[in-house]
Design a protein around this motif. Structure first.
Motif, PDB file in Angstrom:
ATOM      1  N   UNK A 197      61.188  48.494 -93.528  1.00  0.00           N
ATOM      2  CA  UNK A 197      61.680  47.894 -94.774  1.00  0.00           C
ATOM      3  C   UNK A 197      62.591  46.701 -94.474  1.00  0.00           C
ATOM      4  N   UNK A 201      60.384  43.763 -93.565  1.00  0.00           N
ATOM      5  CA  UNK A 201      59.742  43.194 -94.755  1.00  0.00           C
ATOM      6  C   UNK A 201      60.773  42.491 -95.648  1.00  0.00           C
ATOM      7  N   UNK A 202      62.033  42.920 -95.531  1.00  0.00           N
ATOM      8  CA  UNK A 202      63.087  42.258 -96.311  1.00  0.00           C
ATOM      9  C   UNK A 202      63.387  42.940 -97.628  1.00  0.00           C
ATOM     10  N   UNK A 203      63.079  44.232 -97.739  1.00  0.00           N
ATOM     11  CA  UNK A 203      63.403  44.932 -98.981  1.00  0.00           C
ATOM     12  C   UNK A 203      64.560  45.910 -98.795  1.00  0.00           C
ATOM     13  N   UNK A 204      65.093  45.942 -97.563  1.00  0.00           N
ATOM     14  CA  UNK A 204      66.156  46.898 -97.263  1.00  0.00           C
ATOM     15  C   UNK A 204      67.509  46.194 -97.264  1.00  0.00           C
ATOM     16  N   UNK A 205      68.474  46.759 -97.968  1.00  0.00           N
ATOM     17  CA  UNK A 205      69.831  46.238 -97.886  1.00  0.00           C
ATOM     18  C   UNK A 205      70.380  46.635 -96.513  1.00  0.00           C
TER      19      UNK A 205
END
Lengths: 251, 242
Positions: free
Chosen positions: A48, A51-55
Motif C-alpha cells: 500500500x 502504491x501510495x494509498x498508505x499514510x
C-alpha cells in the motif's frame, strides 16, 4: 540495473500498532520481486505504501523517481488488492473495459486482459456469480489491463488451480520481460522460486533481501521454507520490537 | 471522458439489477396512486400533495441508493483502487451525479406521466418544470447520500442517515405545516434546508402558468446546495488512508 522502487527507513503505524519499523529496500526495474512473510507481517502495508494509498509515519518511498502516490504515477502503476476489488454487479468484461477506460484504453485491450487471466469463457458473466478464484482473476485483469510500468499484486494466485497458476506466472514473467516491475506477495514458497528477488518480511522488518538462490545458500538449505525458518531463528526469536504480540511462524 | 465512462459504468451496474430498476419506476407511481384514492373527491388536496410528492420521492430514493452504492465502493475496495488510477475525484462524484440524474429523469418522467395523464393532476405551470425540479431534487438526494456515506461504516448505519438528513427536511419543508405558521426557530431551520426551496419551487409551478422568478431562484438554491454537498463529499475521499 536501475531501481524502480526505493524504500528508505519506512515506518508505518496502523492504529496504535507499529506495522513497519524502518524498512528499507530497493527493487530493480524489469524484475519480479516476491514479497514473502506470514500473515500480519506487513506485506500488504508495504504494498500500500508503494502504491501510495498508505499514510506513512516517516521514511520515503520513491517509485520511478517520484514520491509514491504522485499524480503522475497513477497512469503507470497497477494495484491488485488482496480481496478482489471489482464490481460484483458488472460482468467480467464490463469491469475490464471500465478500468481500461480509466487509462484511456479501449475494448480490445480490455478483452485481451480478460483473455490473459483465462476468463474468456466467463467474460459475460456477472462477477458476483463467479467462484472466488475467478473473481480474483477478474480483479487481476483490471490491474494488468494498462500494462503498467509498476505492478503491485497482493496474493494474485491464492485459490487458483495449479495449471492456471503456472500460466499466470508466465504472464508475470512476460510483463517483466517487457520492462514492467512486479512486486508479488505470496504465501506459497514454491512460487518464491519463480521470482528474481525475494523480500522476506517478518513482524515489520526485512529478514532477507536477495535472489532465491542466495537466500537458500545463506541458510544452507535447498528448501525455501526451511531457509525462511533458519533465517528467522538466526535473527533470534521473539522479535524485540513486537513484544506482547503473538508471533507467527510461516507455514 | 473518464467522467462519461464512470457514468456509463454506474448505469450499467443499475441495469444489471432489474429489480431495482423496476422498483425505481414502480414505487413512486404506486404511492401516487395510493394518494389519489386517499384523497378521492378532494382534487385540490390531491393536487397539492401529489405535486410535492413528485419532488420528494426522487430525493429520498436517490439518497438511499447513493449512500449504499458509495458505501459499497468503500467496503469492497473499488474506491481505493479507483483512487490509484488516473481518475479524478470529480470524475467519480459527477459520474454518480449524471448517472443518478438520468435514472431520476426516467423515474420522474414515469411518475409525472401517471400523475398528469391518469390521475388528473392539475397544475398551472407545465409538467416539464415539475420533472426538471424532480431531477434537481434527485441529484440533491444523491449528493447528500454521497456525503452521508462517508460517515457510515456499515449498511445499517448508512440507511439510518436517511431519517437523520432527509426526514427533518421533509417535516419542515411546509408540507405538513405551512412555513409561516411555524414557530420562528423552526422557520429559521427550515430556511437553511434545501428541500424547503425545492418544495417552494414546485408550489410555484402549481400556482403560476409561467415560471416565476421565485421558482428560478429556488431552483438555483437547490443546485447550489448540490455543489456544496459534492465539494464536501470530495473532501471525504482520501487517496491515502491509515
Amino acid at each position: 540495473m536501475t531501481s524502480a522502487i526505493e524504500v528508505a527507513d519506512l515506518v508505518v503505524h496502523r492504529g496504535a500498532r507499529p506495522v513497519l519499523h524502518g524498512l528499507s529496500c530497493t527493487i530493480p526495474e524489469g524484475s519480479v520481486t516476491g514479497l514473502l512473510g506470514p500473515s500480519g507481517s506487513g506485506k500488504t502495508t508495504l504494498m500500500r505504501a508503494i502504491v501510495g494509498v498508505q499514510v506513512v509515519r516517516s521514511g520515503t518511498v520513491t517509485v520511478l523517481g517520484r514520491p509514491a502516490g504522485d499524480a503522475k504515477l497513477r497512469s503507470q502503476i497497477g494495484y491488485l488488492t488482496q480481496a478482489p476489488s471489482v464490481y460484483a454487479d458488472l460482468t467480467v468484461r464490463e469491469n475490464a473495459r471500465y478500468f481500461a477506460a480509466l487509462y484511456g484504453l479501449g475494448q480490445s485491450e480490455a478483452d485481451a486482459a480478460v483473455r490473459d487471466v483465462g476468463l474468456e469463457q466467463a467474460g459475460s458473466q456477472l462477477v458476483g456469480n463467479l467462484s472466488g478464484g475467478q473473481r480474483s482473476r477478474a480483479s487481476l485483469a483490471c490491474a494488468i489491463v494498462s500494462k503498467p510500468k509498476v505492478l503491485v499484486l497482493d496474493e494474485p494466485t491464492v485459490g487458483q488451480d495449479p495449471v492456471l497458476r503456472d500460466e499466470l506466472w508466465a504472464q508475470f514473467r512476460g510483463l517483466a520481460e517487457n520492462g514492467s516491475t512486479l512486486v508479488v506477495s505470496s504465501h506459497v514458497m514454491d512460487e518464491a522460486n519463480r521470482c528474481d528477488r525475494l523480500l522476506l518480511i517478518r513482524e515489520g522488518s526485512l529478514i532477507a533481501d536477495d535472489t532465491p538462490a542466495a537466500v537458500k545458500a545463506s541458510a544452507g538449505t535447498d528448501d525455501l521454507d526451511q531457509a525462511f525458518l533458519t533465517l528467522i531463528r538466526r535473527q533470534g526469536v521473539p522479535a524485540p520490537r513486537a513484544a506482547g504480540e503473538t508471533s507467527e511462524v510461516p507455514s | 471522458m473518464i467522467l462519461l465512462h464512470t457514468t456509463g459504468r454506474i448505469l450499467r451496474q443499475l441495469r444489471h439489477d432489474r429489480r431495482t430498476v423496476a422498483m425505481l419506476v414502480a414505487v413512486p407511481t404506486l404511492l401516487l396512486t395510493l394518494l389519489y384514492f386517499m384523497y378521492d373527491g378532494q382534487p385540490g388536496v390531491f393536487d397539492h400533495i401529489a405535486l410535492i410528492m413528485l419532488g420528494v420521492f426522487p430525493f429520498i430514493i436517490m439518497f438511499l441508493i447513493t449512500s449504499i452504492a458509495m458505501l459499497r465502493e468503500r467496503t469492497t475496495g473499488t474506491l481505493e483502487r479507483l483512487l490509484t488510477t488516473p481518475l479524478r475525484k470529480t470524475d467519480l462524484l459527477f459520474g454518480y451525479g449524471l448517472a443518478f440524474g438520468v435514472a431520476a429523469a426516467v423515474q420522474a418522467g414515469f411518475a409525472s406521466a401517471l400523475a398528469y395523464l391518469v390521475l388528473d393532476l392539475d397544475t398551472q405551470g407545465a409538467a416539464g418544470y415539475v420533472v426538471m425540479i424532480a431531477v434537481a431534487n434527485a441529484v440533491l438526494g444523491m449528493a447528500l447520500g454521497l456525503l452521508a456515506s462517508a460517515f457510515a461504516k456499515t449498511e445499517f448505519q448508512a440507511v439510518q442517515f436517511m431519517p437523520v438528513l432527509a426526514v427533518p427536511q421533509l417535516l419542515l419543508c411546509g408540507l405538513f405545516v405551512p412555513r409561516d405558521l411555524m414557530a420562528g426557530w423552526l422557520q429559521a431551520i427550515s430556511d437553511v434546508l434545501p428541500l424547503t426551496y425545492a418544495v417552494e419551487a414546485l408550489q410555484e409551478v402549481g400556482a403560476h402558468a409561467e415560471p416565476t422568478g421565485t421558482m428560478w431562484r429556488d431552483f438555483a438554491i437547490v443546485a447550489g446546495a448540490v455543489v456544496v454537498a459534492l465539494v464536501a463529499a470530495a473532501g471525504t475521499l482520501r487517496r491515502r488512508t491509515p
